[in-house]
Design a protein around this motif. Structure first.
Motif, PDB file in Angstrom:
ATOM      1  N   GLY A  17       0.767  -1.234   0.000  1.00 27.81           N
ATOM      2  CA  GLY A  17       0.000   0.000   0.000  1.00 27.81           C
ATOM      3  C   GLY A  17       0.796   1.281   0.000  1.00 27.81           C
ATOM      4  N   VAL A  18       2.062   1.190   0.229  1.00 27.81           N
ATOM      5  CA  VAL A  18       2.876   2.394   0.312  1.00 27.81           C
ATOM      6  C   VAL A  18       3.513   2.674  -1.041  1.00 27.81           C
ATOM      7  CG1 VAL A  18       4.885   3.402   1.447  1.00 27.81           C
ATOM      8  CG2 VAL A  18       3.316   1.980   2.739  1.00 27.81           C
ATOM      9  N   TRP A  19       3.535   3.931  -1.423  1.00 25.17           N
ATOM     10  CA  TRP A  19       4.147   4.367  -2.676  1.00 25.17           C
ATOM     11  C   TRP A  19       3.603   3.575  -3.871  1.00 25.17           C
ATOM     12  CZ3 TRP A  19       8.277   3.047   1.041  1.00 25.17           C
ATOM     13  CH2 TRP A  19       8.528   4.098   1.907  1.00 25.17           C
ATOM     14  N   GLY A  20       2.297   3.313  -3.844  1.00 32.08           N
ATOM     15  CA  GLY A  20       1.638   2.636  -4.952  1.00 32.08           C
ATOM     16  C   GLY A  20       2.058   1.192  -5.133  1.00 32.08           C
ATOM     17  N   GLY A  21       2.666   0.607  -4.118  1.00 31.97           N
ATOM     18  CA  GLY A  21       3.115  -0.775  -4.203  1.00 31.97           C
ATOM     19  C   GLY A  21       4.305  -0.964  -5.119  1.00 31.97           C
ATOM     20  N   GLY A  22       4.923   0.159  -5.561  1.00 34.23           N
ATOM     21  CA  GLY A  22       6.023   0.081  -6.526  1.00 34.23           C
ATOM     22  C   GLY A  22       7.369  -0.283  -5.933  1.00 34.23           C
ATOM     23  N   TYR A  23       7.492  -0.235  -4.610  1.00 39.31           N
ATOM     24  CA  TYR A  23       8.771  -0.530  -3.979  1.00 39.31           C
ATOM     25  C   TYR A  23       8.593  -1.616  -2.935  1.00 39.31           C
ATOM     26  CZ  TYR A  23      10.215   3.813  -6.148  1.00 39.31           C
ATOM     27  OH  TYR A  23      10.484   4.786  -7.055  1.00 39.31           O
ATOM     28  N   ARG A  24       9.428  -2.601  -2.939  1.00 41.80           N
ATOM     29  CA  ARG A  24       9.394  -3.701  -1.970  1.00 41.80           C
ATOM     30  C   ARG A  24      10.558  -3.623  -0.986  1.00 41.80           C
ATOM     31  NH1 ARG A  24       4.429  -5.036  -2.513  1.00 41.80           N
ATOM     32  NH2 ARG A  24       3.847  -5.878  -4.500  1.00 41.80           N
ATOM     33  N   GLY A  25      11.574  -2.875  -1.347  1.00 37.51           N
ATOM     34  CA  GLY A  25      12.752  -2.742  -0.506  1.00 37.51           C
ATOM     35  C   GLY A  25      13.798  -1.910  -1.215  1.00 37.51           C
ATOM     36  N   GLN A  26      14.969  -1.847  -0.622  1.00 35.91           N
ATOM     37  CA  GLN A  26      16.025  -1.049  -1.210  1.00 35.91           C
ATOM     38  C   GLN A  26      17.386  -1.667  -0.945  1.00 35.91           C
ATOM     39  OE1 GLN A  26      15.680   2.903   0.447  1.00 35.91           O
ATOM     40  NE2 GLN A  26      14.246   3.511  -1.147  1.00 35.91           N
ATOM     41  N   ARG A  27      18.329  -1.209  -1.745  1.00 33.16           N
ATOM     42  CA  ARG A  27      19.736  -1.491  -1.526  1.00 33.16           C
ATOM     43  C   ARG A  27      20.363  -0.128  -1.265  1.00 33.16           C
ATOM     44  NH1 ARG A  27      24.629  -2.895  -5.333  1.00 33.16           N
ATOM     45  NH2 ARG A  27      23.866  -1.062  -6.373  1.00 33.16           N
ATOM     46  N   GLN A  28      21.035   0.006  -0.130  1.00 37.56           N
ATOM     47  CA  GLN A  28      21.502   1.314   0.283  1.00 37.56           C
ATOM     48  C   GLN A  28      22.990   1.313   0.631  1.00 37.56           C
ATOM     49  OE1 GLN A  28      18.993   1.995   3.702  1.00 37.56           O
ATOM     50  NE2 GLN A  28      17.440   3.020   2.469  1.00 37.56           N
ATOM     51  N   LYS A  29      23.599   2.444   0.405  1.00 33.32           N
ATOM     52  CA  LYS A  29      24.946   2.743   0.880  1.00 33.32           C
ATOM     53  C   LYS A  29      24.723   3.778   1.977  1.00 33.32           C
ATOM     54  CE  LYS A  29      29.412   2.405  -0.239  1.00 33.32           C
ATOM     55  NZ  LYS A  29      30.165   1.204  -0.020  1.00 33.32           N
ATOM     56  N   TRP A  30      25.203   3.495   3.168  1.00 35.92           N
ATOM     57  CA  TRP A  30      24.951   4.389   4.292  1.00 35.92           C
ATOM     58  C   TRP A  30      26.154   5.265   4.562  1.00 35.92           C
ATOM     59  CZ3 TRP A  30      21.558   2.903   8.952  1.00 35.92           C
ATOM     60  CH2 TRP A  30      20.335   2.403   8.500  1.00 35.92           C
ATOM     61  N   PHE A  31      25.868   6.507   4.940  1.00 41.25           N
ATOM     62  CA  PHE A  31      26.887   7.471   5.314  1.00 41.25           C
ATOM     63  C   PHE A  31      26.575   8.006   6.699  1.00 41.25           C
ATOM     64  CE2 PHE A  31      27.133   7.360   0.779  1.00 41.25           C
ATOM     65  CZ  PHE A  31      28.479   7.526   0.517  1.00 41.25           C
ATOM     66  N   ALA A  32      27.601   8.116   7.511  1.00 36.86           N
ATOM     67  CA  ALA A  32      27.481   8.828   8.786  1.00 36.86           C
ATOM     68  C   ALA A  32      27.950  10.243   8.509  1.00 36.86           C
ATOM     69  CB  ALA A  32      28.344   8.164   9.855  1.00 36.86           C
ATOM     70  N   MET A  33      27.094  11.216   8.826  1.00 31.35           N
ATOM     71  CA  MET A  33      27.420  12.620   8.584  1.00 31.35           C
ATOM     72  C   MET A  33      27.192  13.421   9.854  1.00 31.35           C
ATOM     73  SD  MET A  33      25.798  13.351   4.829  1.00 31.35           S
ATOM     74  CE  MET A  33      24.392  12.253   4.795  1.00 31.35           C
ATOM     75  N   ARG A  34      28.092  14.333  10.139  1.00 28.47           N
ATOM     76  CA  ARG A  34      27.939  15.247  11.269  1.00 28.47           C
ATOM     77  C   ARG A  34      27.276  16.521  10.759  1.00 28.47           C
ATOM     78  NH1 ARG A  34      28.097  13.848  15.761  1.00 28.47           N
ATOM     79  NH2 ARG A  34      30.216  13.093  15.780  1.00 28.47           N
ATOM     80  N   PHE A  35      26.153  16.894  11.367  1.00 30.89           N
ATOM     81  CA  PHE A  35      25.461  18.123  11.000  1.00 30.89           C
ATOM     82  C   PHE A  35      26.286  19.308  11.472  1.00 30.89           C
ATOM     83  CE2 PHE A  35      21.860  21.186  11.943  1.00 30.89           C
ATOM     84  CZ  PHE A  35      21.659  21.525  10.615  1.00 30.89           C
ATOM     85  N   THR A  36      26.640  20.191  10.562  1.00 28.68           N
ATOM     86  CA  THR A  36      27.498  21.327  10.893  1.00 28.68           C
ATOM     87  C   THR A  36      26.730  22.636  10.981  1.00 28.68           C
ATOM     88  OG1 THR A  36      28.046  21.649   8.547  1.00 28.68           O
ATOM     89  CG2 THR A  36      29.547  20.256   9.856  1.00 28.68           C
ATOM     90  N   GLY A  37      25.441  22.578  10.721  1.00 32.36           N
ATOM     91  CA  GLY A  37      24.634  23.796  10.773  1.00 32.36           C
ATOM     92  C   GLY A  37      23.923  23.949  12.095  1.00 32.36           C
ATOM     93  N   ASN A  38      22.901  24.788  12.075  1.00 31.22           N
ATOM     94  CA  ASN A  38      22.015  24.996  13.218  1.00 31.22           C
ATOM     95  C   ASN A  38      20.657  24.416  12.869  1.00 31.22           C
ATOM     96  OD1 ASN A  38      23.873  26.621  14.802  1.00 31.22           O
ATOM     97  ND2 ASN A  38      23.572  28.191  13.219  1.00 31.22           N
ATOM     98  N   ASP A  39      19.876  24.104  13.885  1.00 30.97           N
ATOM     99  CA  ASP A  39      18.558  23.543  13.627  1.00 30.97           C
ATOM    100  C   ASP A  39      17.732  24.429  12.691  1.00 30.97           C
ATOM    101  OD1 ASP A  39      19.233  21.402  15.204  1.00 30.97           O
ATOM    102  OD2 ASP A  39      17.775  21.834  16.791  1.00 30.97           O
ATOM    103  N   THR A  40      17.942  25.736  12.743  1.00 28.12           N
ATOM    104  CA  THR A  40      17.195  26.648  11.869  1.00 28.12           C
ATOM    105  C   THR A  40      17.570  26.485  10.393  1.00 28.12           C
ATOM    106  OG1 THR A  40      18.825  28.384  12.320  1.00 28.12           O
ATOM    107  CG2 THR A  40      16.820  28.389  13.675  1.00 28.12           C
ATOM    108  N   ASP A  41      18.673  25.799  10.098  1.00 30.95           N
ATOM    109  CA  ASP A  41      19.058  25.529   8.710  1.00 30.95           C
ATOM    110  C   ASP A  41      18.211  24.427   8.087  1.00 30.95           C
ATOM    111  OD1 ASP A  41      21.202  27.414   8.570  1.00 30.95           O
ATOM    112  OD2 ASP A  41      22.439  26.013   9.724  1.00 30.95           O
ATOM    113  N   ILE A  42      17.561  23.635   8.914  1.00 24.38           N
ATOM    114  CA  ILE A  42      16.721  22.542   8.413  1.00 24.38           C
ATOM    115  C   ILE A  42      15.378  23.125   7.998  1.00 24.38           C
ATOM    116  CG2 ILE A  42      15.555  20.391   9.023  1.00 24.38           C
ATOM    117  CD1 ILE A  42      17.947  19.918  11.004  1.00 24.38           C
TER     118      ILE A  42
END
Length: 148
Positions: free
Chosen positions: A74-99
């Motif tokens: 039911g999600v996204w029209g049933g078009g996706y069953r899963g994913q293959r991902q490359k994960w990155f750890a990133m440090r946020f360098t901004g302020n919350d107001t930048d989001i």
């Protein structure tokens, strides 16, 4: 995986899943000619309005997951069953107001920082992500990070 200076994990609530609170980390595809690292920063900008982040590390291998059965049809029209991902750890360098979730193509309507231990447990509040199917993924990815 976007980390605050305090080591918390950024998650945002999807706007296309009103039937349940589906929180996830920013993610997305790789465009032709992009490296995975370039795509990670671009997707961050496209999804949460900022790319103020430094890459701390990258998962050594691609990580795969299937959507939970209750979402797959039911999600996204049933078009996706899963994913293959490359994960990155990133440090946020901004302020919350930048989001700023009011992007050209909004995907999220709310965001928050959660303790890394909550993300590592695969709390049910993060249902639409790989964490839901693979508890402990946050710790695993951080352990396997290597300098880009």
């Amino acid at each position: 995986m976007l980390l605050s200076r305090a080591g918390e994990v950024f998650v945002a609530r999807r706007i296309d899943m009103p039937m349940l609170p589906a929180w996830q980390m920013p993610q997305g595809g790789i465009d032709p000619g992009e490296t995975p690292a370039q795509a990670a920063l671009r997707e961050l900008k496209e999804e949460i309005g900022t790319d103020k982040a430094e890459i701390l590390g990258e998962s050594r291998m691609w990580l795969k997951y299937d959507l939970p059965v209750e979402f797959a049809g039911g999600v996204w029209g049933g078009g996706y069953r899963g994913q293959r991902q490359k994960w990155f750890a990133m440090r946020f360098t901004g302020n919350d107001t930048d989001i700023d979730l009011a992007t050209d193509h909004p995907e999220f309507d709310a965001w928050k920082w959660i303790p890394a231990r909550a993300a590592a447990r695969g709390d049910r509040s993060i249902q639409a992500s790989a964490l839901y199917r693979h508890p402990g993924r946050v710790q695993d990815v951080l352990r396997r990070c290597e300098s880009p």
